[in-house]
Design a protein around this motif. Structure first.
Motif, PDB file in Angstrom:
ATOM      1  N   CYS A  11       0.820  -1.198   0.000  1.00 34.77           N
ATOM      2  CA  CYS A  11       0.000   0.000   0.000  1.00 34.77           C
ATOM      3  C   CYS A  11       0.856   1.250   0.000  1.00 34.77           C
ATOM      4  O   CYS A  11       2.045   1.202   0.236  1.00 34.77           O
ATOM      5  CB  CYS A  11      -0.924  -0.020   1.205  1.00 34.77           C
ATOM      6  N   PRO A  35      -8.397   7.425   2.271  1.00 40.33           N
ATOM      7  CA  PRO A  35      -7.540   6.268   2.542  1.00 40.33           C
ATOM      8  C   PRO A  35      -6.785   5.845   1.290  1.00 40.33           C
ATOM      9  O   PRO A  35      -7.353   5.764   0.208  1.00 40.33           O
ATOM     10  CB  PRO A  35      -8.533   5.184   2.995  1.00 40.33           C
ATOM     11  N   ARG A  38      -6.188  -0.432   1.824  1.00 37.06           N
ATOM     12  CA  ARG A  38      -6.496  -1.189   3.035  1.00 37.06           C
ATOM     13  C   ARG A  38      -5.183  -1.649   3.660  1.00 37.06           C
ATOM     14  O   ARG A  38      -4.674  -2.727   3.366  1.00 37.06           O
ATOM     15  CB  ARG A  38      -7.398  -2.379   2.702  1.00 37.06           C
ATOM     16  N   CYS A  39      -4.614  -0.802   4.509  1.00 37.07           N
ATOM     17  CA  CYS A  39      -3.308  -1.113   5.092  1.00 37.07           C
ATOM     18  C   CYS A  39      -3.404  -2.330   6.009  1.00 37.07           C
ATOM     19  O   CYS A  39      -4.424  -2.581   6.635  1.00 37.07           O
ATOM     20  CB  CYS A  39      -2.793   0.083   5.883  1.00 37.07           C
ATOM     21  N   ASN A 137      -5.122   4.063   6.484  1.00 38.03           N
ATOM     22  CA  ASN A 137      -6.556   3.765   6.358  1.00 38.03           C
ATOM     23  C   ASN A 137      -7.412   4.948   6.826  1.00 38.03           C
ATOM     24  O   ASN A 137      -8.441   4.776   7.489  1.00 38.03           O
ATOM     25  CB  ASN A 137      -6.931   2.512   7.154  1.00 38.03           C
TER      26      ASN A 137
END
Length: 665
Positions: A11, A35, A38-39, A137
């Motif tokens: 990410c 964001p 999706r870390c 996020n």
């Protein structure tokens, strides 16, 4: 090329523009306050075991023990992998921000305050840019800033009797505990001083939290085998080996003096240079030191001047280095001067002026290069902080971005964050390419900065040996090293300087062992005292009637008397009357350079390749040993070396003939 552990789908929560993965192009930045991804969905897992040999890229001719034998075990060649629990710990709920601890010299009273603020500025830039791209996020990153040294505060509470010296360790422990347990940070960034970093690392071992560093060069920090440390700055080992290669190999200088600050930065910085100097055949000529805050260096410089050094190594900061250079030139000293990475920069140029001409120092990267990422960073830094970035700000910027990448990859789990840091092998930051070893420290080649006409030019430096070596090292040819010792060797000889003849007068023979006085007065010994070549012979008896295992003082008194007989009385040789006396006399013969005839059945006396020991059977009469020495006296004068050569020649002397190792033929 790749960074091990960084996935293609990693990410972009960290600064994409400042920490692009090697071999990949930065993806388009997301809209602000959105964001990035999706870390934490793709944690890398523990680092795999791997080996990096030699340690820290140490050249063969600077390796410990390299000229003698390969050590039976090498430390630090493989990673220290955390095998404890914690990777399955879920992310906490209800967070409003992601906190990262910052520990550094942020109090204006700290002598490293300027460095600390630059480091803080670089970290703030990285965090703010990551937040502008969406953070973690959607959660913002926040630096929780603490001073790494609070002895001043403790002094304010306890009064003037509370020492506030920065060499007093322990304050950083308070800072680390507060960040970990009160602020609940996910990692700690800092510090500059190795004292603070060492202390925080011990706390991290207990609390299981990563520490990321960009400013401490103490090589003993990553060598603690604590798996919670990561640094993007080459340590003092790499700096010293690079300087040694430049000074001794490239320039051919031989006598180097060290002038260093007397704090931990100076104490821990120069030992690797001393080691490298000794291994390259040029031990440091002299080492001088000064306390922080010193402005007059004349005493130290005069000592160096008298040492006939042809080069000086400075291990300090820019301002003291500038003052030293100016005072050197005022004293007429023309030696080449070199320095550690903290001696080079605009402050040195401004304060030293023409005195800095020709000064050279190592530097962790090339700040004069023209690539777009570096220039963009410089422009953004100058626009925000109104100053030129030096080494502390860009290295902090890169280190924080590596940490943010690791958090984005691993999620909010301290063990997995350290896993992600451990899996970094290479990294392209604004300071250039970094290369990490199994101890998570940067071992990339350094640069040499040279002052010329008021500006600094940089070039890539190397620690490597020249390719064409006049005498290749035996280990490099895979040939076995020479044995430490050869048992019962047949070619034992003395290769030292020629001994002079003894002074005129009676020829003295030391008689050492039990009942030495009584044996010396015996008729057989008196009859043997018939010297050849018109010289008078004399016995000096030294008794040894106390067991060696006894702690009574007569044992030591006897050995002292034997030393006096061998040296002050100018003995030609010694006769040892038993095995114990033979072993002690043999050890003394190595220092006194005179032959010893031992009456003993112990073959260990002649198995250690000492060229001065000759063994007769224990049943041999002492008078026979004395006649042997009388027969071995050379006509040219009383000379212990000549007697040794005669005994080792193999010729028959009074019916005895010896091999070169001291055993009878």
């Amino acid at each position: 090329m790749r960074i091990a552990g960084f996935l293609a789908a990693a990410c972009l929560g960290a600064a994409a523009g400042a920490s692009a993965l090697i071999g990949q192009q930065p993806a388009a930045q997301p809209a602000l306050n959105q964001p990035a991804c999706r870390c934490g969905l793709h944690p890398p897992g523990p680092e795999r075991a791997w080996t990096a040999n030699p340690y820290a890229n140490t050249p063969e001719d600077m390796r410990p023990y390299g000229k003698f034998v390969t050590p039976y075990y090498f430390n630090y060649l493989q990673p220290t992998i955390w095998n404890g629990p914690g990777r399955d710990q879920p992310e906490p709920k209800g967070l409003t921000e992601v906190r990262i601890g910052f520990a550094g010299p942020t109090d204006p009273r700290d002598p490293d305050y300027g460095f600390g603020m630059r480091m803080l500025h670089g970290a703030e830039m990285a965090v703010d840019e990551a937040n502008a791209r969406g953070g973690y996020n959607g959660l913002s990153y926040r630096l929780v800033v603490h001073g790494d040294y609070n002895n001043w505060q403790a002094g304010a509470v306890a009064g003037p009797y509370r020492p506030t010296d920065p060499d007093i360790w322990g304050a950083a422990a308070d800072t680390a505990v507060r960040m970990i347990y009160d602020d609940k940070v996910w990692a700690i960034f800092g510090s500059i001083s190795s004292e603070s970093t060492h202390i925080m690392l011990r706390v991290a071992l207990k609390a299981e939290i990563p520490i990321v560093n960009s400013a401490s060069t103490d090589p003993t920090i990553p060598e603690t085998s604590i798996p919670w440390y990561f640094t993007d700055l080459q340590d003092d080992r790499v700096q010293c080996y690079t300087l040694a290669r430049r000074i001794y190999t490239e320039l051919g200088l031989k006598r180097v003096a060290i002038l260093r600050v007397n704090n931990r930065y100076g104490r821990m910085g120069v030992p690797k240079f001393r080691d490298a100097s000794r291994r390259l055949g040029h031990p440091v000529a002299v080492e001088q030191k000064f306390f922080p805050g010193t402005t007059d260096f004349s005493r130290q410089l005069r000592v160096i001047q008298e040492s006939r050094a042809d080069a000086i190594l400075l291990w300090t900061d820019e301002a003291p280095a500038a003052a030293i250079l100016k005072q050197m030139r005022a004293l007429g000293m023309k030696q080449r001067v070199f320095g550690s990475y903290r001696t080079l920069g605009p402050e040195l140029l401004a304060q030293a002026g023409p005195a800095a001409e020709g000064f050279e120092a190592v530097y962790p990267f090339d700040p004069s290069r023209k690539d777009a990422r570096w220039l963009d960073f410089v422009n953004r830094y100058q626009a925000r902080f109104h100053q030129q970035p030096e080494q502390f700000a860009p290295l902090a910027y890169d280190a924080i971005n590596i940490l943010l990448d690791a958090i984005c990859q691993a999620g909010l789990n301290r063990v997995r964050i350290q896993d992600a840091l451990d899996n970094v092998r290479q990294y392209d930051g604004v300071t250039g390419r970094m290369v990490f070893d199994p101890n998570q420290k940067d071992v990339a080649p350094m640069y040499l900065g040279t002052v010329h006409n008021g500006s600094i030019t940089y070039r890539l430096a190397t620690m490597k040996e020249p390719e064409a070596k006049p005498t290749p090292h035996p280990l490099a040819q895979n040939t076995p090293p020479a044995p430490y010792a050869r048992m019962n060797a047949s070619d034992v000889s003395y290769a030292g300087p020629r001994r002079p003849n003894l002074p005129a007068g009676p020829i003295v023979v030391a008689l050492f062992g039990p009942d030495a006085e009584k044996i010396a007065q015996s008729p057989s010994m008196r009859a043997a005292l018939v010297g050849a070549h018109g010289r008078e012979w004399k016995l000096v008896p030294v008794g040894s009637d106390v067991r060696w295992s006894s702690a009574d003082w007569p044992v030591w008194a006897a050995s002292s008397q034997l030393v006096q007989a061998m040296t002050s009385r100018h003995a030609l040789a010694a006769i040892a009357l038993n095995t114990d006396a033979g072993h002690l006399a043999e050890q003394l013969s190595l220092k006194c350079f005179l032959p010893v005839v031992a009456l003993s059945d112990d073959r260990a006396l002649t198995s250690v390749n000492v060229p001065w020991i000759f063994r007769l059977p224990a049943a041999t009469a002492p008078a026979a040993a004395l006649r042997l020495l009388v027969d071995a006296e050379a006509p040219g004068g009383a000379n212990p070396q000549a007697v040794r050569e005669e005994l080792a020649s193999g010729r028959a002397l009074d019916s005895f003939a010896f091999q070169p190792n001291g055993e009878l033929r």
